[in-house]
Design an enzyme around this catalytic site. Sequence first.
Site, mmCIF file in Angstrom:
data_model
loop_
_atom_site.group_PDB
_atom_site.id
_atom_site.type_symbol
_atom_site.label_atom_id
_atom_site.label_comp_id
_atom_site.label_asym_id
_atom_site.label_seq_id
_atom_site.Cartn_x
_atom_site.Cartn_y
_atom_site.Cartn_z
ATOM 1 N N ASP A 265 -5.506 -6.633 5.853
ATOM 2 C CA ASP A 265 -6.712 -5.990 5.347
ATOM 3 C C ASP A 265 -7.720 -7.043 4.907
ATOM 4 O O ASP A 265 -8.907 -6.993 5.253
ATOM 5 C CB ASP A 265 -6.323 -5.081 4.176
ATOM 6 C CG ASP A 265 -7.445 -4.150 3.745
ATOM 7 O OD1 ASP A 265 -8.519 -4.169 4.364
ATOM 8 O OD2 ASP A 265 -7.237 -3.397 2.780
ATOM 9 N N ASP B 43 -11.283 -8.573 7.182
ATOM 10 C CA ASP B 43 -12.624 -8.507 6.614
ATOM 11 C C ASP B 43 -13.264 -9.897 6.563
ATOM 12 O O ASP B 43 -14.465 -10.044 6.780
ATOM 13 C CB ASP B 43 -12.584 -7.909 5.212
ATOM 14 C CG ASP B 43 -12.471 -6.388 5.233
ATOM 15 O OD1 ASP B 43 -12.518 -5.813 6.340
ATOM 16 O OD2 ASP B 43 -12.311 -5.785 4.160
ATOM 17 N N TYR C 63 0.809 -1.211 0.000
ATOM 18 C CA TYR C 63 0.000 0.000 0.000
ATOM 19 C C TYR C 63 0.847 1.267 0.000
ATOM 20 O O TYR C 63 0.369 2.340 -0.355
ATOM 21 C CB TYR C 63 -0.933 0.019 1.207
ATOM 22 C CG TYR C 63 -2.053 -1.004 1.163
ATOM 23 C CD1 TYR C 63 -2.231 -1.844 0.061
ATOM 24 C CD2 TYR C 63 -2.934 -1.146 2.219
ATOM 25 C CE1 TYR C 63 -3.246 -2.776 0.022
ATOM 26 C CE2 TYR C 63 -3.957 -2.078 2.192
ATOM 27 C CZ TYR C 63 -4.115 -2.892 1.094
ATOM 28 O OH TYR C 63 -5.115 -3.823 1.059
ATOM 29 N N ASP D 160 -2.860 -18.167 2.270
ATOM 30 C CA ASP D 160 -3.986 -18.883 1.675
ATOM 31 C C ASP D 160 -4.537 -19.934 2.636
ATOM 32 O O ASP D 160 -5.749 -20.135 2.728
ATOM 33 C CB ASP D 160 -3.605 -19.510 0.331
ATOM 34 C CG ASP D 160 -2.205 -20.106 0.314
ATOM 35 O OD1 ASP D 160 -1.506 -20.053 1.336
ATOM 36 O OD2 ASP D 160 -1.801 -20.630 -0.750
ATOM 37 N N LYS E 53 3.535 -15.266 2.987
ATOM 38 C CA LYS E 53 3.524 -16.046 1.749
ATOM 39 C C LYS E 53 4.980 -16.354 1.384
ATOM 40 O O LYS E 53 5.463 -16.081 0.287
ATOM 41 C CB LYS E 53 2.821 -15.258 0.634
ATOM 42 C CG LYS E 53 2.539 -16.074 -0.625
ATOM 43 C CD LYS E 53 1.601 -17.238 -0.385
ATOM 44 C CE LYS E 53 1.285 -17.953 -1.703
ATOM 45 N NZ LYS E 53 0.515 -19.209 -1.502
#
Length: 360
Positions: free
Chosen positions: A247, A251, A142, A223, A191
């Site tokens: 993020d 959610d 970001y 994942d 990851k």
Amino acid sequence: MNYKIAVIKGDGIGPEIVDEATKVLEVIGEKYGHSFAFTNVLMGGCAIDATGVPLPDETVKICKESDSVLLGAVGGPKWDTLPGHLRPEKGLLGIRAALGLYANLRPAVLYAPLKDACLLKPETVQDGLDILIVRELTGGIYFGERGRRDGKNGPEAYDTECYSVPEIERIAHVAFEAARKRKKKLASVDKANVLESSRLWRETIHRLAKDYPDVECRDVLVDNAAMQLVRDPGQFDVLVTSNMFGDILSDEASMITGSIGMLPSASLGKGKLGLYEPTHGSAPDIAGQGKANPIATIISAGMMLRYAFDLQTEADAIDAAVLSVLKKGLRTPDIAGVGGQNKPLTTTEMGDAIRAELRA
């Protein structure tokens, strides 16, 4: 005690939910002998409309001079066609960076009265859920280098994921300390099988884990973490991860707790100054209709009392008041079908009910 709070109501439902939270803080002040001075400042779409930029310098100045910051939500389709540097979300990223807020704490709690709102099998959540996601907030993709260029296949865009050792260290310390105060279990999400930035992340976490021998620390690929959150969320207590992964996962966690309207957050830095906001967006489709759930914002205000002002009793009182109204079957539209005894309450009516519990 006297506290100065910068208030960013923002866009969409932001003004409605923030108003309910500030009124709750006023009741806390009356009951426990504190005073809260609120200063309204602009950020997001409303700031663009008024000043031409999503984060005015005056807003940053007032926030830095305050003891804490309360935020509603920013953004909406009205500003979706603006260039990236003028989007409302740029203001959110900017205020986090300006205040040095690198640690985002996102509790995901499934309240007992709302168990039926969870989309998972009852046996999966029979013991309830209480997960804390610690998200790095000012680094990663970001904030990395980005742009557009001519590539081998024509025009292309790029965003760069980059983390330094100090950035990883400081968020890791926050997560390890949080785990120490809970169940002493930490899952580090990355990851590392693909990304070099994640390999550095994992190496740094492993090194720091030696300083926290009392905390059980394990690695989870992102994942797999996404899958496990819906398969067996109870296995997690504290998760620490990068900006983008955090993020997304927070959610996802919101949906297994019944409604994103129930989830608060705290963004912290080195000092006491922090930014407190619900994790949901501005929901422009229901703005001004009294349908918004103010609970996440009210609990965020409680987190402010806890982390910024060390007012543990007062924060506990807000949590207890929220639980009490839920036990009574009081619901806003987003959770109306879950054990509710009455017709859905409006935003203001839910705020009134929580304040009545605090006064009782």
